[in-house]
Structures are given as structure tokens and as C-alpha cells.
Write a protein that holds these residues in place. Structure first.
Motif, mmCIF file in Angstrom:
data_model
loop_
_atom_site.group_PDB
_atom_site.id
_atom_site.type_symbol
_atom_site.label_atom_id
_atom_site.label_comp_id
_atom_site.label_asym_id
_atom_site.label_seq_id
_atom_site.Cartn_x
_atom_site.Cartn_y
_atom_site.Cartn_z
ATOM 1 N N ARG A 518 0.821 -1.216 0.000
ATOM 2 C CA ARG A 518 0.000 0.000 0.000
ATOM 3 C C ARG A 518 0.856 1.269 0.000
ATOM 4 O O ARG A 518 0.445 2.314 -0.498
ATOM 5 C CB ARG A 518 -0.936 -0.014 1.209
ATOM 6 C CG ARG A 518 -2.019 -1.071 1.110
ATOM 7 C CD ARG A 518 -2.792 -1.190 2.403
ATOM 8 N NE ARG A 518 -2.011 -1.802 3.478
ATOM 9 C CZ ARG A 518 -2.400 -1.884 4.743
ATOM 10 N NH1 ARG A 518 -3.559 -1.368 5.115
ATOM 11 N NH2 ARG A 518 -1.643 -2.468 5.658
ATOM 12 N N ALA A 519 2.064 1.171 0.584
ATOM 13 C CA ALA A 519 2.941 2.345 0.604
ATOM 14 C C ALA A 519 3.350 2.708 -0.816
ATOM 15 O O ALA A 519 3.351 3.881 -1.200
ATOM 16 C CB ALA A 519 4.165 2.074 1.469
ATOM 17 N N ALA A 520 3.694 1.698 -1.593
ATOM 18 C CA ALA A 520 4.069 1.960 -2.987
ATOM 19 C C ALA A 520 2.892 2.542 -3.758
ATOM 20 O O ALA A 520 3.057 3.401 -4.624
ATOM 21 C CB ALA A 520 4.536 0.671 -3.653
ATOM 22 N N LEU A 523 2.378 6.345 -2.246
ATOM 23 C CA LEU A 523 3.495 7.271 -2.343
ATOM 24 C C LEU A 523 3.822 7.575 -3.794
ATOM 25 O O LEU A 523 3.528 6.764 -4.660
ATOM 26 C CB LEU A 523 4.721 6.702 -1.632
ATOM 27 C CG LEU A 523 4.613 6.674 -0.103
ATOM 28 C CD1 LEU A 523 5.863 6.034 0.495
ATOM 29 C CD2 LEU A 523 4.430 8.081 0.458
ATOM 30 N N PRO A 524 4.457 8.710 -4.091
ATOM 31 C CA PRO A 524 4.858 9.733 -3.125
ATOM 32 C C PRO A 524 3.674 10.584 -2.666
ATOM 33 O O PRO A 524 2.607 10.565 -3.288
ATOM 34 C CB PRO A 524 5.840 10.584 -3.933
ATOM 35 C CG PRO A 524 5.409 10.433 -5.342
ATOM 36 C CD PRO A 524 4.893 9.023 -5.458
ATOM 37 N N VAL A 525 3.900 11.334 -1.597
ATOM 38 C CA VAL A 525 2.941 12.333 -1.170
ATOM 39 C C VAL A 525 2.803 13.335 -2.319
ATOM 40 O O VAL A 525 3.800 13.808 -2.851
ATOM 41 C CB VAL A 525 3.447 13.054 0.103
ATOM 42 C CG1 VAL A 525 2.565 14.244 0.453
ATOM 43 C CG2 VAL A 525 3.540 12.072 1.266
ATOM 44 N N ASP A 526 1.570 13.609 -2.717
ATOM 45 C CA ASP A 526 1.386 14.529 -3.844
ATOM 46 C C ASP A 526 1.511 15.987 -3.414
ATOM 47 O O ASP A 526 1.965 16.825 -4.189
ATOM 48 C CB ASP A 526 0.026 14.270 -4.493
ATOM 49 C CG ASP A 526 0.012 12.892 -5.140
ATOM 50 O OD1 ASP A 526 0.566 12.772 -6.240
ATOM 51 O OD2 ASP A 526 -0.492 11.934 -4.516
ATOM 52 N N GLN A 527 1.058 16.272 -2.206
ATOM 53 C CA GLN A 527 1.213 17.648 -1.719
ATOM 54 C C GLN A 527 1.551 17.614 -0.247
ATOM 55 O O GLN A 527 0.795 17.072 0.559
ATOM 56 C CB GLN A 527 -0.084 18.454 -1.918
ATOM 57 C CG GLN A 527 0.024 19.891 -1.443
ATOM 58 C CD GLN A 527 0.983 20.719 -2.283
ATOM 59 O OE1 GLN A 527 0.803 20.856 -3.479
ATOM 60 N NE2 GLN A 527 2.032 21.254 -1.656
ATOM 61 N N LEU A 554 11.537 -2.031 0.621
ATOM 62 C CA LEU A 554 10.180 -1.723 1.069
ATOM 63 C C LEU A 554 9.446 -0.748 0.151
ATOM 64 O O LEU A 554 8.238 -0.582 0.253
ATOM 65 C CB LEU A 554 10.206 -1.181 2.499
ATOM 66 C CG LEU A 554 10.572 -2.205 3.568
ATOM 67 C CD1 LEU A 554 10.778 -1.529 4.911
ATOM 68 C CD2 LEU A 554 9.495 -3.286 3.672
ATOM 69 N N LEU A 555 10.194 -0.094 -0.716
ATOM 70 C CA LEU A 555 9.581 0.765 -1.742
ATOM 71 C C LEU A 555 10.205 0.378 -3.074
ATOM 72 O O LEU A 555 11.369 -0.015 -3.116
ATOM 73 C CB LEU A 555 9.845 2.249 -1.448
ATOM 74 C CG LEU A 555 9.087 2.887 -0.283
ATOM 75 C CD1 LEU A 555 9.551 4.332 -0.079
ATOM 76 C CD2 LEU A 555 7.582 2.840 -0.526
ATOM 77 N N PRO A 556 9.429 0.494 -4.158
ATOM 78 C CA PRO A 556 9.965 0.051 -5.448
ATOM 79 C C PRO A 556 11.126 0.931 -5.928
ATOM 80 O O PRO A 556 11.101 2.151 -5.745
ATOM 81 C CB PRO A 556 8.779 0.175 -6.402
ATOM 82 C CG PRO A 556 7.654 0.767 -5.638
ATOM 83 C CD PRO A 556 8.050 0.964 -4.225
ATOM 84 N N ALA A 557 12.114 0.291 -6.520
ATOM 85 C CA ALA A 557 13.246 1.024 -7.087
ATOM 86 C C ALA A 557 12.943 1.311 -8.551
ATOM 87 O O ALA A 557 13.685 0.937 -9.449
ATOM 88 C CB ALA A 557 14.525 0.208 -6.946
ATOM 89 N N ASP A 558 11.804 1.981 -8.779
ATOM 90 C CA ASP A 558 11.357 2.185 -10.156
ATOM 91 C C ASP A 558 11.569 3.622 -10.615
ATOM 92 O O ASP A 558 11.086 4.020 -11.672
ATOM 93 C CB ASP A 558 9.865 1.818 -10.275
ATOM 94 C CG ASP A 558 8.999 2.637 -9.316
ATOM 95 O OD1 ASP A 558 9.570 3.496 -8.586
ATOM 96 O OD2 ASP A 558 7.792 2.429 -9.281
#
Ligand code: ANZ
Ligand code: ZN
Length: 819
Positions: A518-520, A523-527, A554-558
Motif C-alpha cells: 500500500r505504501a508503494a 506514495l509519493p505524497v502529492d502535496q 520496502l519501496l519500489p526502485a522504479d
């Protein structure tokens, strides 16, 4: 018409939002997502006006984006560890946990009273084990990867209270409670290797140039402080070994007349063994604060070490000094001193009678170093530099570096001002550092199965010393490796660690790991919205943590998840009588009083109307009154109009068409000031202006005007919803509309209604204003020219002249060139 009574109205609307879970975001967004976030508060006890501003801005954005049809997630929580809880506990005899939780309960109520569109199901406080356990987990992971390490470093020590002091507990060089002069102490602390990410944290800023204020980007660039230069080795004259220095000016190497090392440099400490005078000097340097700012401003002092080095190119011997302005933590902790071309070195050389040798020549600059009155730091041509004479100094940098490198005495390097992040705090109220000290195995991380290390919360604090130190139940532990009796680490983490990843946890607050898919998704925070005082530390640490989270998988390296905050808005301060509202100045206005008296909608509307979000806002009682009166007016207008609008006829009278144009111009203007730039004050002004126009429509006006009035009221209610959401919700219903206004589509200006049948053109002759003419808006250039020239007034102006050219700016202006 019922009276506008915000207290009841707002309570009822908030109850409805809560019952219907109006602002609960889905676990995983399915459509276009928008993650809105305001910097979460420290639970100090009371909401202040800065909070109200911060949260009103973020909420207006969240509500607007929701009305654009995006799936909005706006969470809220508590940055709950930190020193104030300990200080308050000492003062009031409360346990820090109790004090913190009481404050959270009170402030949560205050935030709810403001009607912010939060998904409260995601709320957490960082002082709970469910949160900080993941921080401990990550710490161990990073320790295994070598991204956490231990290093001896300096702290402020209060000799009376026998405790380490945070920088803010040192007042004028003395302990805040004891009043005793603070000493420096070297203790082993844990560091996060943020410098391993220096290059990436710097280049990442380029990807934020659209979404972040330039000022914040610049501050981060300066903080990271990339310097290109050279590492140069100076061989010791009478023993083996070299002194390494870092310089950004290798071109001045032939002007170096001495070296200066930091007082903590190993060679200085070694030399002090044979000189009591030097030892006394180093001891003096140990006192005073450890902050870099105070090192910059103090009187420059030094002492010779009684040893020499050889110049790497000439072999000439140079003396080695120690100086109080050389920082052990930067570069190599040593500098080659070039008094002719560095002002600090110049002053030092003059003070201690050290030679000054100029090597850069430029117009109007003395070539005799001893005759100089200040250092020359500009560019020029090399002289006094042997085979390098005649080179431009910029060019000489690489030549001299190459010459040094050829002798194996240095190379080109890049240095960063950024230091590794020391996260050990000798404080109680923080996340326990999950390490164990074993007499046989050394320092051993707490195994994953034993996490979390729970912070005991039952202590009554009696003095500033951490109670963990004296609690055998906490400290006594078996070594996880050999089983021997060992001691648990009692230091806690810097509270900036908690705020470095909370934004990610909000996406998956109940995850059974630090973060899940769900974090991926979110995220990212848009504002992101917060104070500019966080331009460097918090915002840099969060950018660093985001990359750590990526690199532990824990977050994609994309590439799309490197940066945590896509857009950043830094709101201005709330001022009263021209200075920042603060307790110490005694000029605060309590938001609670404002809300109690006028309601949340007025408080929000005032604060968003008073200034653009990024600028300072001057408190004004009359402007608060003004916002309240406006809401009252709008309330009455809608009620008097009622819920039965006549249908809009196909043909409108001129008056109705004009009014309808005003309605759609307002929609257009508000929308343009919302999208991307959030000029709320301009948007609200447009809303107020249209309200005034609509108020002029008489009750017995023809049906088409009444129909346009109805259309205008519906539009205004929608446009007002991000700013004054409670009243908008109720009036939306009053206008006969169904559904929650917060989920209704944002209005779109009708191009047809915006179109004007005639336009007023400015008519010039040779650039001078002569006439104004009303012409059909759709007239082409040829017919505009014909009508202008045929106009009797124009013919009069042009009498006896020949028209050479007619320049037309469509819809605006016609310039007739004639002579
Ligand atoms: C010789 C020199 C000649 C320098 C000259 C400057 C001007 P930035 O740009 O911040 O990276 N320096 C190096 N290490 C230091 C330390 N640990 N503490 C204090 N000063 C240190 O600054 C790099 C310059 O700061 C270096 O270049 C060095 O002085 C000094 F005409 O070397 B320079
Ligand atoms: Zn052991």
C-alpha cells in the motif's frame, strides 16, 4: 430565515461525516490518487494559530482535489517523542507518556472541531511500540548493511546534573537547570551514513524543481555542500607519515606557508604529550558549545605543534599549527594555510607572525604578500609558482593536482559539507536503540525475534538523568550471541527519526511489517504542507529515509518512488502586530477562542483569505469579523432564494446573460487560482465578489435572472466547499442538491457563457489613446479595421493624414499608424 449558528451546524455536519466515514480512503487507490499531507504536530498540549493555518491550507487542497474526482488520502497523527515531555514531567510530576497521551486527546478534539477531512482510521502516535518497533527493525537492518556505525563524538555535558544536554538545553554556555558551565565530552554514539547518499540527495533535488520552492532547494543544496577539490598529502619532516588536507584551491599550493590541524586531530593530541602549554590550549578548545555556528564566530586562536611537514612539490619545510577554527569533522580535519588568498588564514598569520606568500596575480593586487592588507580571494594568474607561472588559476587547479598525484601525494576529490547523522540521544523519552553491549562479543543488535525493545513508561522523573540508566529490569539482559550477562543500550534515537518515515506508514498503518504494498500505491505524497523551518533537517532526513526504505526493498526502485514529497508548500508565519505569534512574546491568539466564538468555517475562511499561503499573515480581528459577516450574508442569500430554481431558458435577456457571464467568470477565476498554485486568497475574493453581485438580484426578478441566480448559488456553494466546508454542506442540501458536497464534482466554467457578444477595443493613433469602441467579439481583423477607419470620430482625428498601417491585437487594441 433561520439564524446562522455555526456551533450546532458544524457539530451536526461533523457527526454526519464521522458516521458516514466520508473521508476514509480506500486501502489501495483504484483511480487517480492524491496523497495530501500536512506536517504532523508535536503534541505540545494546545493547537496554535500556525497549526490552524497549516491544516486549513492542506485541507483546502485535499478537498479541492477530491472534488476533481481524485481518490484523496489525508491522514493525521502525532510526532510524540521528544524533550518537552520530559521537561513537563519534571515540572508537573507527570509521567511523560501520560502527559503526551493527555495532550494528544485534547488536540485531537481541537483538530476534529476544525472539520479537517482526515481519514482518522490511519491515526497513530510515534511513541507507541507498534510504530517505533519498525524503526528498531530498520536500525538493525542498516547496522548489518554498514549504514549504521559507531563513532566517538562530542556532546554537551552538565557536570552538576551529571547528564548529557541537548543543544537547546544549553543556555549561554550553561546547563538549563544547574546553571553550571557546560563541558564537552566524547562518547560513543550511533551514526546513520547519510553521506553515502550525498550525491543522490543532491541530484534528486533537480527532479523537484517544479514542485518545491526554489528557496528550499537552495538551502538543501547548501546544506549538502558539494565541493570539488583535492586531497593533498604533506609528508612529516622527521618521521614517517603524512598530514592529509582537503582544499578547494589546489591552485594556491605554492602559497601555503603552514598547516593547521583541528584541536582533536591525532597529531595535536600526540604533540600535547610533550607540551603542557599545548595541552592547556587543547583543553580550552574542549570547552564551549559544539555547534558550528559558534565555532565560526569565536576569536581565532592557535598554537604550534612543534613539528614540520615538507611541501609536496618543493620539499620546503612548513610548520604545523593547531587552530580552533579547523573542524575535525570536515575534510581531513586539517588545512593547508594560504594566508595571501584566504582571509581566515591571513588574519591567523598576522596574529602569529607567520609568512604570507602571494601566488595569484591580478590587477591592483599587491604581489608582495607581506605588503597585503587583506587576502586576495579572487581569480588571476599564477606567479611565484615555478613551472605553473602564467597559468590562469582555474586551469592551474588540475595541473597542480596532477603534479601532486604524480608523486603519489594526493588526488582530485569531492567533499561534502553534509555529515553523517548522529542519532544517539542520552534521553529517556524516545525510541530505544536496539543494541546490547556484551563484555565478550562487543555490541550486538537485538535479534528480530526480540523486537520491539519496549520503552518502560511507568517512571516518575525526578531529575534530568534518564531513568533507563538506573533500571536493572531494562538494562540487564543476556547477550543474544553468547548468553553472558550483558547491558542493554540506554540511549534513544533522535526524534527526527520518527518524522523521517511517518508519511509512508500512513499508507499502511496496520501493516505487519514496516511497510507493505500500500505504501508503494500511495506514495509519493502529492502535496506536502509545512513550515519553512523544516527546509533542511526534516525534509532532508525524510528524503534520505525514503531511499533507505527503497534500498531495503520496502519501496519500489522504479525511479518513481525515490522522492517522498512531489510538491511542497511552505506556509508563511502568522504574525500579530508585525511579529511572529509566540508564547514568549505574549502575542498569541488562541484558536480555540476563535472557533468557540465564530465557528471553524470562519476561522478557516479568515486564515485562507488573509494572505497567499506562502506569505506571512497578519492577524486582524476585523478581518475575522469580515469573514464571519460574509458567511452570514451567504447563508441568508441561499435561504431567501430557497430550493426551487426555475429552469434556465434557452434564450437569456441581456441582463441575465451578463449575470451568467459573471457566474462563469467566477468559476473560471477560482479554478485557475486553485489548480497548481493554490492562491486561495484570490479565489475567495472572487467568491465574495460574485456573492455581492448575486445579492443585487431582486426577489421579483424575471424568471431567467432567477434561474441564473440559482445556478450562481450552486456554483458558489461548491467553490466555497474547500474553505468553509460545513456551511457549504448544509447549504448544498438547502439548494435541493443531494449527496455529500465534498464528493461532488468541481464546477466547470461554460465556455459559451463566458463568451462576450461585444468587446471594448482601445483605439490608438501612433500609440496614443484616442477612442474606445464596442465591436462584435467575433469580428475578424478586416472588418475591425474597416469599422475603426469608418468611425466619424476617428475620421476627424485622421484628417489630413495618410494611414500607413493598422495593427490589431484581437479583443484588446487597435493602433493606427498614420502620418
Ligand atoms: C587552501 C585554501 C586556499 C583554501 C585558499 C581556501 C582558499 P569548502 O568550500 O567549504 O569545501 N578547509 C578544509 N578543511 C577544513 C576543515 N576541516 N576545517 C576548516 N576549514 C577547512 O571549503 C574548503 C576550504 O576550507 C579548503 O580550501 C580549506 O582551505 C578549508 F586561498 O585550502 B582551502
Ligand atoms: Zn556475548
Amino acid at each position: 430565515t433561520p439564524a446562522y449558528s455555526p456551533q450546532e451546524l458544524e457539530a451536526a455536519v461533523q457527526q454526519r461525516w464521522q458516521d458516514q466515514q466520508t473521508f476514509k480512503a480506500s486501502a489501495r487507490p483504484s483511480g487517480e490518487k492524491f496523497y495530501a499531507l500536512a506536517m504532523f504536530p508535536y503534541p505540545s498540549g494546545q493547537l496554535h494559530m500556525g497549526h490552524v493555518r497549516n491544516y486549513s491550507i492542506a485541507d483546502a487542497i485535499a478537498r479541492y482535489q477530491r472534488m476533481l474526482g481524485k481518490e484523496v488520502m489525508q491522514p493525521m497523527g502525532w510526532d510524540a517523542f521528544g524533550l518537552p515531555a520530559e521537561n513537563a514531567a519534571l515540572k508537573h510530576g507527570l509521567a511523560p507518556a501520560q502527559w503526551t497521551m493527555d495532550n494528544i486527546a485534547h488536540m485531537r478534539g481541537q483538530l476534529q472541531r476544525l472539520g479537517l477531512s482526515y481519514d482518522w482510521s490511519r491515526e497513530f502516535a510515534t511513541c507507541t511500540p507498534d510504530y517505533y518497533r519498525w524503526e528498531q527493525w530498520l536500525f538493525v537492518k542498516l547496522w548489518e548493511k554498514g549504514l549504521v556505525y559507531q563513532k566517538l563524538s562530542t556532546v554537551n555535558w552538565d557536570p552538576v546534573d551529571q547528564t548529557v544536554l541537548a543543544n537547546e538545553q544549553v543556555v549561554d554556555g550553561c546547563g538549563w537547570r544547574s546553571g553550571a558551565p557546560v563541558e564537552r565530552r566524547e562518547i560513543v554514539q550511533y551514526f546513520l551514513r547519510i553521506t553515502a547518499y550525498a550525491e543522490e540527495l543532491l541530484s534528486g533535488l533537480d527532479t523537484l524543481s517544479e514542485g518545491w520552492p526554489e528557496q528550499v532547494l537552495t538551502m538543501q543544496r547548501n546544506w549538502i555542500g558539494r565541493s570539488e577539490g583535492a586531497e593533498i598529502h604533506f609528508p612529516l619532516a622527521t618521521s614517517d607519515g603524512v598530514i592529509k588536507v582537503f582544499t578547494t584551491r589546489p591552485d594556491t599550493l605554492m602559497g601555503a606557508t603552514y598547516l593547521a590541524v583541528a584541536p582533536e586531530h591525532p597529531l595535536a593530541i600526540q604533540a600535547a604529550e610533550n607540551s603542557t602549554e599545548l595541552a592547556a590550549f587543547l583543553e580550552r578548545c574542549r570547552h564551549g558549545s559544539v555547534s558550528e555556528a559558534s565555532i565560526e564566530t569565536q576569536e581565532k586562536e592557535g598554537h604550534p605543534l612543534g613539528l614540520n611537514v615538507q611541501h609536496p612539490l618543493t620539499g620546503v619545510e612548513l610548520p604545523v599549527w593547531t587552530a580552533n577554527f579547523v573542524l575535525m569533522g570536515y575534510g581531513e580535519g586539517a588545512v593547508m594555510s594560504v594566508p595571501a588568498h584566504d582571509q581566515r588564514d591571513f588574519e591567523f598569520a598576522r596574529k602569529y607572525g607567520l609568512p604570507i606568500r602571494a601566488v595569484i596575480q591580478a590587477e591592483g593586487v599587491a604581489t608582495d604578500g607581506e605588503a597585503m592588507t587583506e587576502a586576495y580571494t579572487g581569480s588571476g594568474t599564477l606567479f611565484n609558482s615555478g613551472t605553473f607561472d602564467g597559468l590562469a588559476n582555474d586551469e592551474a587547479k588540475s595541473h597542480i593536482t596532477a603534479a601532486v598525484a604524480a608523486r603519489g601525494l594526493g588526488q582530485k576529490t569531492v567533499n561534502f559539507r553534509l555529515r553523517d547523522w548522529g542519532i544517539s540521544r542520552q534521553r529517556y523519552w524516545g525510541t530505544p536503540i536496539p543494541m546490547i553491549h556484551c563484555p565478550h562479543c562487543g555490541v550486538v543488535p537485538v535479534p528480530e525475534r526480540d523486537l520491539p525493545v519496549i520503552l518502560p513508561t511507568h517512571y516518575q522523573l525526578k531529575d534530568p538523568r534518564s531513568p533507563l540508566l538506573d533500571d536493572p529490569e531494562f538494562t540487564q539482559v543476556a547477550c543474544p550471541q553468547c548468553g553472558a550477562a550483558a547491558r542493554r543500550e540506554t540511549d534513544t534515537m533522535d526524534t527526527f527519526v520518527e518524522s523521517s518515515w511517518y508519511y509512508a506508514r500512513f499508507a499502511c498503518p496496520d501493516a505487519e511489517q514496516m511497510l507493505d504494498q500500500r505504501a508503494a500505491d500511495w506514495l509519493p505524497v502529492d502535496q506536502y504542507v509545512g513550515g519553512v523551518e523544516h527546509a533542511v533537517l526534516h525534509l532532508l532526513y525524510a528524503r534520505f529515509f525514503n531511499r533507505l526504505l527503497r534500498d531495503v526493498g520496502l519501496l519500489p526502485a522504479d525511479g518513481a518512488h525515490d522522492e517522498p514529497f512531489r510538491h511542497l508548500l511552505t506556509q508563511g508565519m502568522v504574525l500579530k502586530d508585525g511579529s511572529k505569534m509566540s508564547k514568549s512574546k505574549g502575542n498569541t491568539v488562541d484558536p480555540q477562542g476563535l472557533i468557540d466564538r465564530y465557528g471553524a468555517d470562519t476561522a478557516r475562511l479568515f486564515i485562507l483569505f488573509a494572505a497567499p499561503p506562502e506569505q506571512h499573515l497578519e492577524w486582524s480581528d476585523s478581518a475575522v469579523e469580515g469573514a464571519y459577516r460574509f458567511l452570514n450574508r451567504f447563508w441568508r442569500l441561499v435561504h431567501e432564494y430557497g430550493a426551487t430554481p426555475p429552469a434556465l431558458p434557452a434564450e437569456l435577456s441581456a441582463a441575465a446573460a451578463d449575470l451568467r457571464r459573471a457566474v462563469h467568470q467566477c468559476i473560471d477565476r477560482v479554478s485557475r487560482n486553485m489548480s497548481g498554485r493554490y492562491h486561495f486568497n484570490v479565489a475567495i475574493a472572487a467568491i465574495m465578489e460574485l456573492t455581492n453581485s448575486l445579492m443585487k438580484v431582486p426577489a421579483d426578478a424575471p424568471a431567467d435572472l432567477r434561474a441564473v441566480l440559482g445556478e450562481g448559488l450552486r456554483a458558489l456553494t461548491l467553490l466555497l466547499a474547500p474553505f468553509a466546508p460545513h456551511i457549504a454542506e448544509v447549504l448544498w442540501e438547502k439548494l435541493g442538491q443531494s449527496g455529500v458536497i465534498g464528493h461532488t464534482s468541481w464546477p466547470v466554467a461554460d465556455a459559451g457563457a463566458l463568451r462576450c457578444d461585444t468587446v471594448t477595443l482601445v483605439i490608438q493613433i501612433n500609440g496614443k489613446l484616442r477612442e474606445r469602441m464596442d465591436l462584435p467579439a467575433d469580428a475578424d481583423n478586416a472588418s475591425v479595421e474597416q469599422r475603426v477607419l469608418a468611425d466619424p470620430a476617428m475620421q476627424h482625428h485622421l484628417e489630413g493624414k495618410t494611414v500607413r498601417k493598422v495593427i490589431i491585437v484581437p479583443g484588446r487594441l487597435v493602433n493606427v499608424v498614420a502620418g
